[in-house]
Scaffold this motif. Structure first.
Motif, PDB file in Angstrom:
ATOM      1  N   LYS A  43     -24.072  -9.250 -36.669  1.00 24.02           N
ATOM      2  CA  LYS A  43     -22.668  -8.985 -36.358  1.00 24.02           C
ATOM      3  C   LYS A  43     -21.756 -10.150 -36.726  1.00 24.02           C
ATOM      4  O   LYS A  43     -20.657  -9.953 -37.269  1.00 24.02           O
ATOM      5  CB  LYS A  43     -22.539  -8.677 -34.866  1.00 24.02           C
ATOM      6  N   GLY A  44     -22.205 -11.373 -36.480  1.00 22.82           N
ATOM      7  CA  GLY A  44     -21.294 -12.500 -36.608  1.00 22.82           C
ATOM      8  C   GLY A  44     -21.594 -13.455 -37.732  1.00 22.82           C
ATOM      9  O   GLY A  44     -20.704 -14.243 -38.111  1.00 22.82           O
ATOM     10  N   LEU A  45     -22.807 -13.430 -38.280  1.00 20.03           N
ATOM     11  CA  LEU A  45     -23.150 -14.399 -39.322  1.00 20.03           C
ATOM     12  C   LEU A  45     -23.276 -13.787 -40.700  1.00 20.03           C
ATOM     13  O   LEU A  45     -23.567 -14.502 -41.675  1.00 20.03           O
ATOM     14  CB  LEU A  45     -24.450 -15.119 -38.947  1.00 20.03           C
ATOM     15  N   GLY A  46     -23.132 -12.482 -40.834  1.00 25.54           N
ATOM     16  CA  GLY A  46     -23.058 -11.857 -42.139  1.00 25.54           C
ATOM     17  C   GLY A  46     -24.380 -11.611 -42.824  1.00 25.54           C
ATOM     18  O   GLY A  46     -24.433 -11.576 -44.055  1.00 25.54           O
ATOM     19  N   TYR A  47     -25.451 -11.376 -42.074  1.00 22.92           N
ATOM     20  CA  TYR A  47     -26.743 -11.008 -42.655  1.00 22.92           C
ATOM     21  C   TYR A  47     -27.031  -9.552 -42.310  1.00 22.92           C
ATOM     22  O   TYR A  47     -26.689  -9.082 -41.227  1.00 22.92           O
ATOM     23  CB  TYR A  47     -27.873 -11.900 -42.129  1.00 22.92           C
ATOM     24  N   GLU A  48     -27.682  -8.866 -43.225  1.00 26.68           N
ATOM     25  CA  GLU A  48     -27.979  -7.443 -42.992  1.00 26.68           C
ATOM     26  C   GLU A  48     -29.218  -7.261 -42.107  1.00 26.68           C
ATOM     27  O   GLU A  48     -29.322  -6.270 -41.380  1.00 26.68           O
ATOM     28  CB  GLU A  48     -28.209  -6.736 -44.327  1.00 26.68           C
ATOM     29  N   LEU A  49     -30.160  -8.198 -42.151  1.00 27.64           N
ATOM     30  CA  LEU A  49     -31.400  -8.107 -41.367  1.00 27.64           C
ATOM     31  C   LEU A  49     -31.619  -9.418 -40.617  1.00 27.64           C
ATOM     32  O   LEU A  49     -31.372 -10.506 -41.162  1.00 27.64           O
ATOM     33  CB  LEU A  49     -32.601  -7.832 -42.261  1.00 27.64           C
ATOM     34  N   ALA A  50     -32.087  -9.304 -39.375  1.00 33.51           N
ATOM     35  CA  ALA A  50     -32.410 -10.489 -38.566  1.00 33.51           C
ATOM     36  C   ALA A  50     -33.608 -10.161 -37.677  1.00 33.51           C
ATOM     37  O   ALA A  50     -33.704  -9.062 -37.111  1.00 33.51           O
ATOM     38  CB  ALA A  50     -31.217 -10.923 -37.731  1.00 33.51           C
ATOM     39  N   CYS A  51     -34.465 -11.144 -37.551  1.00 32.39           N
ATOM     40  CA  CYS A  51     -35.687 -10.965 -36.735  1.00 32.39           C
ATOM     41  C   CYS A  51     -35.869 -12.212 -35.868  1.00 32.39           C
ATOM     42  O   CYS A  51     -35.700 -13.348 -36.351  1.00 32.39           O
ATOM     43  CB  CYS A  51     -36.890 -10.759 -37.653  1.00 32.39           C
ATOM     44  N   VAL A  52     -36.210 -12.027 -34.596  1.00 31.54           N
ATOM     45  CA  VAL A  52     -36.481 -13.133 -33.672  1.00 31.54           C
ATOM     46  C   VAL A  52     -37.974 -13.142 -33.356  1.00 31.54           C
ATOM     47  O   VAL A  52     -38.504 -12.168 -32.802  1.00 31.54           O
ATOM     48  CB  VAL A  52     -35.661 -13.000 -32.379  1.00 31.54           C
ATOM     49  N   ASN A  53     -38.648 -14.215 -33.735  1.00 27.41           N
ATOM     50  CA  ASN A  53     -40.080 -14.405 -33.469  1.00 27.41           C
ATOM     51  C   ASN A  53     -40.225 -15.403 -32.313  1.00 27.41           C
ATOM     52  O   ASN A  53     -39.747 -16.540 -32.410  1.00 27.41           O
ATOM     53  CB  ASN A  53     -40.779 -14.955 -34.716  1.00 27.41           C
ATOM     54  N   LEU A  54     -40.867 -14.973 -31.230  1.00 23.01           N
ATOM     55  CA  LEU A  54     -40.941 -15.777 -30.002  1.00 23.01           C
ATOM     56  C   LEU A  54     -42.356 -16.329 -29.815  1.00 23.01           C
ATOM     57  O   LEU A  54     -43.352 -15.612 -29.986  1.00 23.01           O
ATOM     58  CB  LEU A  54     -40.567 -14.927 -28.788  1.00 23.01           C
ATOM     59  N   VAL A  55     -42.425 -17.612 -29.446  1.00 16.88           N
ATOM     60  CA  VAL A  55     -43.728 -18.244 -29.203  1.00 16.88           C
ATOM     61  C   VAL A  55     -44.313 -17.702 -27.901  1.00 16.88           C
ATOM     62  O   VAL A  55     -43.650 -17.705 -26.856  1.00 16.88           O
ATOM     63  CB  VAL A  55     -43.592 -19.775 -29.132  1.00 16.88           C
ATOM     64  N   GLN A  56     -45.578 -17.276 -27.977  1.00 16.32           N
ATOM     65  CA  GLN A  56     -46.284 -16.776 -26.798  1.00 16.32           C
ATOM     66  C   GLN A  56     -47.013 -17.924 -26.092  1.00 16.32           C
ATOM     67  O   GLN A  56     -47.135 -19.022 -26.634  1.00 16.32           O
ATOM     68  CB  GLN A  56     -47.301 -15.703 -27.215  1.00 16.32           C
ATOM     69  N   PRO A  57     -47.536 -17.690 -24.873  1.00 15.03           N
ATOM     70  CA  PRO A  57     -48.271 -18.746 -24.177  1.00 15.03           C
ATOM     71  C   PRO A  57     -49.466 -19.278 -24.962  1.00 15.03           C
ATOM     72  O   PRO A  57     -49.829 -20.451 -24.805  1.00 15.03           O
ATOM     73  CB  PRO A  57     -48.711 -18.056 -22.868  1.00 15.03           C
ATOM     74  N   ASP A  58     -50.090 -18.427 -25.816  1.00 14.71           N
ATOM     75  CA  ASP A  58     -51.250 -18.893 -26.581  1.00 14.71           C
ATOM     76  C   ASP A  58     -50.837 -19.625 -27.859  1.00 14.71           C
ATOM     77  O   ASP A  58     -51.699 -20.086 -28.618  1.00 14.71           O
ATOM     78  CB  ASP A  58     -52.172 -17.719 -26.917  1.00 14.71           C
ATOM     79  N   GLY A  59     -49.531 -19.726 -28.138  1.00  9.37           N
ATOM     80  CA  GLY A  59     -49.054 -20.462 -29.306  1.00  9.37           C
ATOM     81  C   GLY A  59     -48.677 -19.597 -30.479  1.00  9.37           C
ATOM     82  O   GLY A  59     -47.894 -20.030 -31.356  1.00  9.37           O
ATOM     83  N   GLY A 145     -33.093 -30.395 -24.693  1.00  5.62           N
ATOM     84  CA  GLY A 145     -33.550 -31.589 -24.001  1.00  5.62           C
ATOM     85  C   GLY A 145     -34.019 -32.678 -24.936  1.00  5.62           C
ATOM     86  O   GLY A 145     -34.516 -33.708 -24.492  1.00  5.62           O
ATOM     87  N   GLY A 146     -33.922 -32.486 -26.208  1.00  8.73           N
ATOM     88  CA  GLY A 146     -34.278 -33.534 -27.144  1.00  8.73           C
ATOM     89  C   GLY A 146     -35.707 -33.490 -27.617  1.00  8.73           C
ATOM     90  O   GLY A 146     -36.091 -34.269 -28.495  1.00  8.73           O
ATOM     91  N   GLY A 147     -36.526 -32.605 -27.063  1.00  5.39           N
ATOM     92  CA  GLY A 147     -37.908 -32.498 -27.498  1.00  5.39           C
ATOM     93  C   GLY A 147     -38.031 -31.630 -28.736  1.00  5.39           C
ATOM     94  O   GLY A 147     -37.047 -31.107 -29.276  1.00  5.39           O
ATOM     95  N   ARG A 148     -39.228 -31.477 -29.182  1.00  4.51           N
ATOM     96  CA  ARG A 148     -39.481 -30.651 -30.365  1.00  4.51           C
ATOM     97  C   ARG A 148     -40.401 -29.487 -30.009  1.00  4.51           C
ATOM     98  O   ARG A 148     -41.199 -29.049 -30.839  1.00  4.51           O
ATOM     99  CB  ARG A 148     -40.114 -31.490 -31.473  1.00  4.51           C
ATOM    100  N   GLU A 149     -40.245 -28.976 -28.801  1.00  2.00           N
ATOM    101  CA  GLU A 149     -41.054 -27.816 -28.405  1.00  2.00           C
ATOM    102  C   GLU A 149     -40.477 -26.571 -29.061  1.00  2.00           C
ATOM    103  O   GLU A 149     -39.319 -26.214 -28.853  1.00  2.00           O
ATOM    104  CB  GLU A 149     -41.063 -27.654 -26.886  1.00  2.00           C
ATOM    105  N   LEU A 150     -41.298 -25.930 -29.876  1.00  2.00           N
ATOM    106  CA  LEU A 150     -40.858 -24.747 -30.606  1.00  2.00           C
ATOM    107  C   LEU A 150     -40.832 -23.545 -29.687  1.00  2.00           C
ATOM    108  O   LEU A 150     -41.838 -23.167 -29.082  1.00  2.00           O
ATOM    109  CB  LEU A 150     -41.788 -24.485 -31.795  1.00  2.00           C
ATOM    110  N   LEU A 151     -39.639 -22.929 -29.547  1.00  2.00           N
ATOM    111  CA  LEU A 151     -39.507 -21.706 -28.752  1.00  2.00           C
ATOM    112  C   LEU A 151     -39.687 -20.463 -29.605  1.00  2.00           C
ATOM    113  O   LEU A 151     -40.173 -19.433 -29.127  1.00  2.00           O
ATOM    114  CB  LEU A 151     -38.131 -21.659 -28.090  1.00  2.00           C
ATOM    115  N   GLY A 152     -39.291 -20.532 -30.862  1.00  2.00           N
ATOM    116  CA  GLY A 152     -39.379 -19.367 -31.730  1.00  2.00           C
ATOM    117  C   GLY A 152     -38.728 -19.658 -33.081  1.00  2.00           C
ATOM    118  O   GLY A 152     -38.238 -20.758 -33.337  1.00  2.00           O
ATOM    119  N   VAL A 153     -38.683 -18.642 -33.918  1.00  2.00           N
ATOM    120  CA  VAL A 153     -38.117 -18.777 -35.260  1.00  2.00           C
ATOM    121  C   VAL A 153     -37.261 -17.536 -35.538  1.00  2.00           C
ATOM    122  O   VAL A 153     -37.704 -16.395 -35.309  1.00  2.00           O
ATOM    123  CB  VAL A 153     -39.210 -18.917 -36.326  1.00  2.00           C
TER     124      VAL A 153
END
Length: 616
Positions: A43-59, A145-153
C-alpha cells in the motif's frame, strides 16, 4: 513511489508512508501485525508483492504473511525455510545498507533451495536498472535495542515503476523494516502478557477453587482440624479451628484461639507433644476440655509452606480416640488383672516387682547372696545347713517359731490359732514340697573366671558405693527392728479352710469368698500398695517403706480383717489366712523374692499346725 524523481518526493507519498507505519501499532494481535506489515509494503511502498518471513523458536523462518497475490499467498503461506538457507541468501548479492539485493544473474542458483519462493520467467532487462522477475530484495528485521537478533525477513517483488529502487526507496524500505521489527516485538510482548494474564487468571481461579475446597474440607471435616503459627513469639498459637475440634473440646473458636496445644495438653503428655516433629509427626495424647476433663486424641502434623519465606503454618489433624483408648485400657486391664477379683494378676505382680529390682545389690555384703542375706537377717535361714534348707525354728519375722505360740512382742498383737474342729471351715495342712536348694552363694561382683572385678558402671565392690543413676536401689531393712531402716515388704497370703468351703458349698460360694477377701485386703492397705491375686487362694501384698515391725503389724491387721465371717447366699462362712513376710532387694530375682515369702508362709502354717496339736 519510484516513479517520482530523486530526491523530489511528493507530500502525498510521505503521507502514505506515515499512514502505513502508524497502522503497524494498531493491530491487536501478532498475526494481525504481521499481515499489516505485508499490506503496508504493497500500500505505501509501491511494491506489488510482499512477504513476511518470521523466525520460529527453532531458528527456521516461516512465511507468516503475504500480500499482493492471492494465488501466491495460498501457495507459500505457512511454509518453512531453513535458517542456513536464509543466512546464505543474506550473504549473497549486493548490500544496500541493511538491505540485501540479489540480481537474477546470481539468484538462479537459489531456485532449488528450501526457502519458499515464487518466480516467473521474463526477458532480460532492456536498460540497466530495470527490475527482472527473478531479482530478489530482502529487508532483515532485527530486534530493537541495538542487538543483532534476527526477528524475520521482509521479501519484496515487482516495484510498480518496473525499476530497481533508488536511494530514497531503499531508505524507506529499510526504515519500514525497522518500524516493523518494533511493531512485531511489541505484538509478541502483548501476546506474552495476554497469555501470562490468562494463565494468571486461571491460576487464581484454581487457587480460589482450591482455597474454597480446603475451607470446606477444613470446616466440615468430621474430625478436628487446627492451624497453628510456626516461629516467632507466637509459635504454636492456634490461629484457626473447625467446628469438630470446638465440639470435641467444648470450647468456642474464639476461646481456643487464645491457646496453643501446649496449653491444652495433659501435663503428663507435654514430653510427647514436644517430641512430635512438625512435618509428618504423630502423637497420641490428652487434651483438656472446658469442663476440666481430658480426652484422648491422635495428632497428625503437616507444614503449610510458603515458597518465599519457608514454613509458615502447622496444619494439625485431631482425631478423637477416646473410645479406642478406653478399649485398649480395658484390654490391658484384663490382661494384667484377675477377672474374678479385679486385682492385679501374677504377671502384673511380677512386672511391678521386677521394676523395683536390678541385678546389682545395693547394700548387701559381697560375700553373701541376696537371698541368704535377707534370710539370715530375719532368722529364717541357717547358713550352715547341709542343703541350705529353711529352719522353721529360726524364723522370727511374724511369729516366734522357736518360742511358743502367738506373735512375738514386736508386733504388739497376739496370734490366736484357729481350731480345726469339724465344721470350722479349715482344712488340715498339706505338706509343702520344698524348692530346690541353692548350689552356691550369689556373687554379683565376680567375672566368669571367678576373679573379683571392678564394675564398669562405677560400682566399687570394695567400698560398696553405688554409682549415680536413675534407679533407686531396693534394700532389705536391717535385722534390728529399732534401727529405723525401711524396705519393700512382700506379704504372701494363703487362705486357710478355703478348699473345704469350695468343696462343700460349690465354686460360686468360693468365688464370692475370694471376691470379699480381695476387697478386705484392698481396704486394709495404703494407697500405692499393691494387692495381687497370685492364683487360687493365694494373694501377695507389696508394701514399700516398711520396717520389720511395720510389716508384722500389717500382716496382723490383714489377717484380722479376713477372719470375720463372710455371708454368702444367706449362710456365714469363715476362712483364715497364713502370712509369710519376705523382703525385696536388688540382687534378687522376682522368683527368689516370691519364693522367700512363700516359704515363710509355709513355715507359719507348719508352726500353727504344731501349735494346734499341742493345744489338743
Amino acid at each position: 513511489m519510484e516513479t517520482e524523481s530523486e530526491p523530489y518526493v511528493r507530500l502525498a507519498t510521505l503521507r502514505q508512508l506515515h499512514d502505513v507505519v502508524g497502522e503497524l501499532n494498531t493491530a491487536r494481535s501478532l498475526a494481525d501485525t504481521l499481515q499489516t506489515v505485508a499490506d503496508g509494503i504493497v500500500k505505501g511502498l509501491g511494491y506489488e508483492l510482499a512477504c513476511v518471513n518470521l523466525v520460529q523458536p527453532d531458528g527456521d523462518l516461516v512465511v507468516a504473511a503475504f500480500s499482493g497475490n492471492a494465488a501466491a499467498e495460498a501457495l507459500i503461506t505457512g511454509r518453512v525455510g531453513a535458517r542456513a538457507s536464509w543466512e546464505r541468501r543474506l550473504s549473497m548479492g549486493e548490500t544496500w545498507g541493511e538491505l540485501r539485493y540479489i540480481p537474477h544473474t546470481e539468484g538462479w542458483i537459489l531456485l532449488e533451495d528450501d526457502v519458499p519462493q515464487w518466480y516467473t520467467e521474463g526477458p532480460d532487462p532492456r536498460f540497466e536498472d530495470e527490475w527482472h522477475p527473478q531479482d530478489r530484495l530482502y529487508a532483515p528485521m532485527y530486534a530493537p535495542g541495538g542487538g543483532r537478533e534476527l526477528l524475520g525477513v521482509i521479501s519484496v517483488d515487482r516495484p510498480r515503476g518496473g525499476r530497481r529502487p533508488g536511494p530514497w526507496g531503499r531508505e524507506a524500505l529499510q526504515m519500514y523494516a525497522s518500524q516493523a521489527a518494533i511493531a512485531i516485538s511489541n505484538a509478541r510482548l502483548r501476546a506474552n502478557m495476554q497469555r501470562a494474564l490468562v494463565r494468571l487468571e486461571r491460576e487464581q481461579q484454581a487457587l480460589r477453587a482450591s482455597e474454597e475446597s480446603f475451607r470446606q474440607a477444613f470446616e466440615y471435616a468430621p474430625s478436628g482440624m487446627a492451624i497453628a503459627e510456626m516461629g516467632g513469639d507466637q509459635h504454636g498459637r492456634l490461629l484457626r479451628t473447625n467446628d469438630a475440634l470446638c465440639r470435641l473440646l467444648g470450647r468456642s473458636a474464639s476461646a481456643i484461639r487464645r491457646y496453643s496445644f501446649s496449653d491444652l495438653v495433659h501435663p503428663e503428655d507435654i514430653g510427647t507433644l514436644l517430641r512430635t516433629s512438625a512435618e509428618g509427626g504423630r502423637a497420641e495424647l490428652r487434651l483438656a476440655r472446658r469442663d476440666s476433663t481430658y480426652v484422648w486424641v491422635s495428632l497428625r502434623n503437616s507444614v503449610v509452606a510458603d515458597t518465599t519465606d519457608g514454613p509458615r503454618f502447622l496444619l494439625t489433624h485431631v482425631e478423637d480416640i477416646e473410645e479406642r483408648k478406653r478399649n485398649e485400657l480395658q484390654l490391658a486391664h484384663r490382661a494384667s488383672h484377675d477377672s474374678l477379683t479385679g486385682l492385679p494378676n501374677s504377671a502384673e505382680l511380677r512386672a511391678r516387682l521386677s521394676a523395683r529390682l536390678c541385678e546389682r545389690p545395693g547394700a548387701i555384703s559381697v560375700r553373701e547372696s541376696a537371698v541368704q542375706a535377707v534370710d539370715k537377717a530375719f532368722g529364717g535361714y541357717e547358713g550352715g545347713g547341709p542343703n541350705g534348707a529353711y529352719d522353721e525354728g529360726g524364723y522370727g519375722g511374724v511369729v516366734p517359731y522357736g518360742q511358743g505360740p502367738g506373735y512375738n512382742g514386736t508386733s504388739g498383737a497376739a496370734y490366736a490359732p484357729v481350731p480345726t474342729s469339724p465344721g470350722s471351715g479349715y482344712e488340715p495342712y498339706e505338706p509343702y514340697e520344698a524348692y530346690e536348694p541353692y548350689e552356691r552363694p550369689y556373687d554379683p561382683y565376680a567375672d566368669p573366671t571367678g576373679e573379683r572385678a571392678f564394675q564398669g558402671d562405677g560400682f566399687d565392690a570394695s567400698s560398696g558405693v553405688a554409682p549415680l543413676d536413675h534407679h533407686v536401689h531396693t534394700v532389705a531393712p536391717g535385722a534390728d527392728p529399732d534401727d529405723g531402716s525401711k524396705g519393700l515388704a512382700v506379704l504372701f497370703c494363703d487362705l486357710d479352710g478355703f478348699k473345704s468351703i469350695n468343696d462343700r458349698f460349690g465354686h460360686n460360694t468360693g468365688d464370692a469368698v475370694l471376691i470379699e477377701v480381695a476387697r478386705r485386703l484392698n481396704t486394709g492397705v495404703r494407697d500405692g500398695d499393691t494387692v495381687a491375686r497370685l492364683g487360687g487362694d493365694e494373694f501377695v501384698v507389696l508394701a514399700d517403706g516398711l520396717g520389720a515391725t511395720d510389716a508384722a503389724d500389717l500382716a496382723v491387721r490383714l489377717r484380722n480383717a479376713i477372719i470375720p465371717p463372710i455371708r454368702v447366699d444367706g449362710r456365714a462362712v469363715r476362712v483364715g489366712a497364713s502370712f509369710g513376710i519376705g523382703w525385696a532387694s536388688c540382687g534378687m530375682t522376682v522368683e527368689e523374692v516370691l519364693k522367700s515369702a512363700d516359704q515363710r508362709m509355709y513355715i507359719e502354717k507348719r508352726s500353727r499346725k504344731t501349735v494346734h496339736r499341742r493345744a489338743g
